[in-house]
Design a protein around this motif. Structure first.
Motif: not given
Lengths: 163, 287
Positions: B69, B76, B78, B225, B228, B231, B264
């Motif tokens: 990440v 952000v 990935i 967040y 994120l 995912s 994170v």
């Protein structure tokens, strides 16, 4: 009428029973609040720890490093200015490495004297202000690794994971 | 009779010493009670500090997840198995709390600097050199962009009373309050969190969304967040059989706030990635 007659005639005493009840409840509540295991880490004064959903609590006493806006401290002793750490290019903070290596060596000797094996590297808990830059955090963490404290953990404020 | 009454009065316990004891005990205990409990977040040390600088890097394992990440100033991203998911762009907002009046003020980072520090509502300036340490909350509002040049628009989501984003049956964020009604079935970003919404009723599998008879759910900017987290949960459940399914590397810029790293790491750990490595982003990122 009775009241007015008795008023001022005898020594009046304050009834403390209800106050005692309140105090007893408060006392019991406070005793319950105090963790029986005790806190192994105490939050440093000049910083605000980040909130986290982590529920893991420290199980043993570890070396404590505090990084606030002004200083990097090891066990409460000021080692180096945070601005110096921030400005340097190297990942290793020399002043911090010197004191950490010394403490790691002392830890090893103490274990040796007790006849215990020194396995897995030293433990360190780092307290950083939540607004500290990643750069400073990374350098402190890398220095810990270089000086033998390979089990690094960051202190955070536990928040209750709601769901 | 009078003597008996007098004797009874003499037998009354004198509670004053006990009171005195309590008056000492209670402040002592209050000072001992920790208002917030401290937890720890463990990390694996940066690999560069353990591996000799001149040694060859290990060959890439095609069967591994290699989940990374990257947290930059603007997005952000990935990466996994040699590919990447679409970037989650965000708009960062800083909320400061003024010590003088206790009020909060929110700024975009680009609008404040040491020459122009944040100003409280009563006109007091925050410390020009150290105003960043007065940030109380860093918000990362997810934004939708059509292209790199597009400034984007802030994505909105419906949040529960306990600050959890609601997802619909297709695992998409619910973006309108109109989609929430008594009896709606929703989920949150936690595992097995499907529940029926109700107002004023609680039961197993039923969530009361009301306070004093009024719905307490809110529509507000979606947190990057949460994007994120969604995912990461998806990746973990899909690649759970891989040997490094619990590993994640978090990359960040030098000036990323520690609070963002912890956030994170929290999302990664909650998704099932327990072995967290930290590394620095080369080249500054930041789009």
């Amino acid at each position: 009428m009775r009241k007015s007659r008795s008023f001022g005639t005898g020594a009046s005493s304050l009834n403390l029973n209800s106050m005692m009840d309140v105090m007893t409840i408060v006392l019991v509540f406070l005793i319950k609040q105090i963790d029986t295991e005790g806190q192994l880490v105490t939050a440093a004064e000049n910083l605000v720890l980040p909130n986290s959903t982590s529920m893991k609590v420290p199980k043993e006493v570890s070396l404590g490093i505090v990084v606030d806006q002004n200083w990097v401290l090891v066990d409460g002793q000021q080692i180096v200015n945070t601005s110096v750490v921030s400005e340097q290019d190297s990942l290793m903070v020399a002043a911090l490495d010197a004191i950490l290596s010394e403490k790691r060596e002392a830890e090893k000797q103490a274990k040796l004297a007790r006849g215990e094996p020194d396995e897995g590297g030293g433990n360190v808990i780092v307290q950083l202000d939540k607004n500290m830059s990643y750069d400073v955090m990374f350098k402190v963490m890398a220095t810990c690794g270089i000086s033998g404290f390979t089990n690094v953990a960051f202190a955070v404020n536990m928040i209750n994971a709601e769901e | 009779m009078a003597q008996l009454k007098k004797a009874q009065k003499d037998m009354e316990i004198n509670v004053l010493p006990v009171m005195s004891l309590m008056t000492i005990l209670i402040p002592t205990l209050i000072s001992m009670v920790a208002l917030g409990k401290i937890a720890i977040v463990e990390v694996n040390l940066p690999e560069r500090s353990e591996v000799a600088m001149d040694s060859e890097p290990p060959p890439p394992d095609d069967n591994a997840l290699n989940l990374t990440v990257a947290l930059t100033r603007d997005y952000v991203e990935i990466w996994a198995r040699g590919g990447s998911l679409p970037r989650v762009y965000f708009k960062e907002m800083w909320t400061f709390r003024c010590k003088v009046d206790g009020d909060t003020i929110t700024y975009e980072p680009s609008t404040v600097s040491s020459d122009n520090p944040p100003k409280c509502q009563n006109g007091t300036m925050l410390d020009a050199e150290k105003y960043k340490f007065s940030i109380e909350t860093i918000h990362l509002w997810a934004i939708h962009k059509e292209s790199e040049e597009d400034p984007g628009r802030v994505e909105m989501s419906v949040y529960s009373k306990s600050d959890s984003a609601y997802l619909d049956g297709n695992n998409e964020f619910i973006t309108s309050l109109g989609d929430i009604r008594d009896g709606s079935v929703v989920a949150t970003l936690s595992e097995s969190s499907s529940r029926r919404l109700a107002c004023g009723r609680t039961a197993p599998g039923v969530e009361d969304i009301c306070i004093d008879g009024h719905p307490a759910i809110t529509l507000r900017p979606r947190s990057a967040y949460d994007e994120l987290a969604k995912s990461l949960i998806m990746i973990h459940s899909r690649f759970i059989d891989l040997p490094d399914a619990d590993n994640i590397i978090v990359l960040a810029d030098d000036d990323t706030a520690f609070d963002k790293i912890i956030n994170v790491m929290d999302r990664a750990r909650d998704a099932g990635f327990f072995k967290i490595n930290l590394a620095k982003l080369a080249g500054g990122g930041g789009g």
